[in-house]
Motif scaffolding. Structure first.
Motif, short mmCIF file in Angstrom:
data_model
loop_
_atom_site.label_atom_id
_atom_site.label_comp_id
_atom_site.label_asym_id
_atom_site.label_seq_id
_atom_site.Cartn_x
_atom_site.Cartn_y
_atom_site.Cartn_z
N PRO A 42 61.01 9.67 -1.87
CA PRO A 42 60.09 10.41 -2.72
C PRO A 42 58.70 10.51 -2.11
O PRO A 42 58.36 9.81 -1.16
N ARG A 43 57.89 11.38 -2.68
CA ARG A 43 56.55 11.66 -2.15
C ARG A 43 55.51 10.88 -2.93
O ARG A 43 55.51 10.86 -4.15
N LEU A 44 54.62 10.20 -2.20
CA LEU A 44 53.49 9.51 -2.81
C LEU A 44 52.28 10.44 -2.75
O LEU A 44 51.70 10.67 -1.70
N SER A 45 51.93 11.02 -3.89
CA SER A 45 50.85 11.98 -3.98
C SER A 45 49.58 11.28 -4.46
O SER A 45 49.63 10.45 -5.37
N VAL A 46 48.43 11.62 -3.86
CA VAL A 46 47.17 10.96 -4.15
C VAL A 46 46.15 11.98 -4.63
O VAL A 46 46.04 13.06 -4.07
N TYR A 47 45.42 11.62 -5.69
CA TYR A 47 44.29 12.41 -6.16
C TYR A 47 43.07 11.49 -6.22
O TYR A 47 43.14 10.41 -6.79
N ARG A 48 41.98 11.95 -5.65
CA ARG A 48 40.76 11.14 -5.60
C ARG A 48 39.64 11.87 -6.32
O ARG A 48 39.30 13.00 -5.99
N SER A 49 39.08 11.22 -7.32
CA SER A 49 37.89 11.76 -7.97
C SER A 49 36.69 10.91 -7.56
O SER A 49 36.83 9.96 -6.80
N ASN A 50 35.51 11.25 -8.06
CA ASN A 50 34.34 10.47 -7.70
C ASN A 50 34.38 9.05 -8.26
O ASN A 50 33.88 8.12 -7.65
N GLU A 51 34.97 8.89 -9.43
CA GLU A 51 34.98 7.60 -10.11
C GLU A 51 36.26 6.80 -9.89
O GLU A 51 36.20 5.58 -9.82
N ASN A 52 37.40 7.47 -9.81
CA ASN A 52 38.69 6.77 -9.78
C ASN A 52 39.60 7.39 -8.74
O ASN A 52 39.29 8.42 -8.15
N ILE A 53 40.76 6.75 -8.56
CA ILE A 53 41.79 7.28 -7.67
C ILE A 53 43.13 7.17 -8.40
O ILE A 53 43.37 6.18 -9.10
N TYR A 54 43.94 8.18 -8.26
CA TYR A 54 45.22 8.25 -8.97
C TYR A 54 46.32 8.48 -7.94
O TYR A 54 46.13 9.22 -6.97
N ALA A 55 47.48 7.87 -8.16
CA ALA A 55 48.62 8.07 -7.26
C ALA A 55 49.89 8.11 -8.09
O ALA A 55 50.00 7.43 -9.12
N GLN A 56 50.83 8.91 -7.61
CA GLN A 56 52.13 8.97 -8.28
C GLN A 56 53.22 9.19 -7.25
O GLN A 56 53.00 9.84 -6.24
N ILE A 57 54.38 8.65 -7.53
CA ILE A 57 55.55 8.83 -6.67
C ILE A 57 56.43 9.87 -7.34
O ILE A 57 56.84 9.70 -8.48
N ILE A 58 56.70 10.95 -6.59
CA ILE A 58 57.35 12.14 -7.16
C ILE A 58 58.64 12.44 -6.41
O ILE A 58 58.67 12.41 -5.18
N ASP A 59 59.68 12.77 -7.15
CA ASP A 59 60.93 13.28 -6.59
C ASP A 59 60.89 14.79 -6.74
O ASP A 59 61.01 15.31 -7.85
N ASP A 60 60.70 15.50 -5.63
CA ASP A 60 60.53 16.96 -5.69
C ASP A 60 61.83 17.70 -5.94
O ASP A 60 61.80 18.84 -6.43
N THR A 61 62.96 17.12 -5.61
CA THR A 61 64.22 17.83 -5.85
C THR A 61 64.50 17.96 -7.34
O THR A 61 65.00 18.98 -7.80
N ASN A 62 64.15 16.91 -8.13
CA ASN A 62 64.35 16.96 -9.57
C ASN A 62 63.06 17.27 -10.33
O ASN A 62 63.07 17.35 -11.55
N SER A 63 61.95 17.41 -9.60
CA SER A 63 60.63 17.65 -10.20
C SER A 63 60.29 16.59 -11.24
O SER A 63 59.93 16.91 -12.37
N GLN A 64 60.42 15.33 -10.84
CA GLN A 64 60.16 14.22 -11.75
C GLN A 64 59.15 13.27 -11.15
O GLN A 64 59.18 12.99 -9.94
N THR A 65 58.26 12.76 -11.99
CA THR A 65 57.37 11.69 -11.58
C THR A 65 58.06 10.37 -11.87
O THR A 65 58.38 10.07 -13.02
N LEU A 66 58.30 9.59 -10.82
CA LEU A 66 59.02 8.33 -10.99
C LEU A 66 58.08 7.20 -11.39
O LEU A 66 58.39 6.42 -12.28
N ILE A 67 56.94 7.09 -10.71
CA ILE A 67 55.98 6.02 -10.97
C ILE A 67 54.58 6.61 -10.86
O ILE A 67 54.31 7.43 -9.98
N SER A 68 53.68 6.17 -11.71
CA SER A 68 52.28 6.57 -11.58
C SER A 68 51.39 5.34 -11.75
O SER A 68 51.76 4.38 -12.42
N CYS A 69 50.24 5.40 -11.12
CA CYS A 69 49.31 4.28 -11.16
C CYS A 69 47.91 4.83 -10.90
O CYS A 69 47.75 5.84 -10.20
#
Length: 135
Positions: A42-69
């Protein structure tokens, strides 16, 4: 007006005036087209804002988020005073690795998005590697 990626790159290089959203979209799609997550990796996608950082593990074949943190999670927020440091990102990467190992996910594909592999993004990746993820 729709432009192809090649045309957008030419316009950018010639310093023509395009809206900033076009540049963001071009930058995002240049990496996103190459990185795909599967059920096995699966893909570990990262989003960074000025205050926080977000990450999620995504299965693109099923379009599902498996884990987020994120640095807004209670366990991480209590350990650190602010979510905008490299220490917070590293701790979040370790927590994400711990959650993914519970779901038997060991191999992933790292998607840094439009961000450079530097600073908080690199700290998150190092924390995930230290936690046991392979990429």
């Amino acid at each position: 007006m729709k432009f192809s990626q090649r045309t957008l790159l030419k316009l950018k290089n010639k310093n023509k005036k395009l809206k900033p959203n076009k540049y963001k979209k071009l930058k995002r799609e240049s990496l996103r087209g190459q990185v795909k997550g599967t059920t096995e990796r699966p893909r570990l996608s990262v989003y960074r804002s000025n205050e926080n950082i977000y990450a999620q593990i995504i299965d693109d074949t099923n379009s599902q988020t498996l884990i987020s943190c994120s640095t807004l999670d209670r366990s991480i927020k209590l350990a650190l005073s602010t979510g905008r440091t490299c220490d917070a990102s590293k701790l979040m990467g370790e927590k994400l690795a711990e959650l993914s190992l519970k779901k038997n996910i060991t191999k992933i594909v790292f998607d840094r998005g439009p961000y450079l592999y530097h600073g908080r993004i690199k700290a998150l990746a190092d924390g995930a590697r230290a936690g046991g993820l392979q990429f």
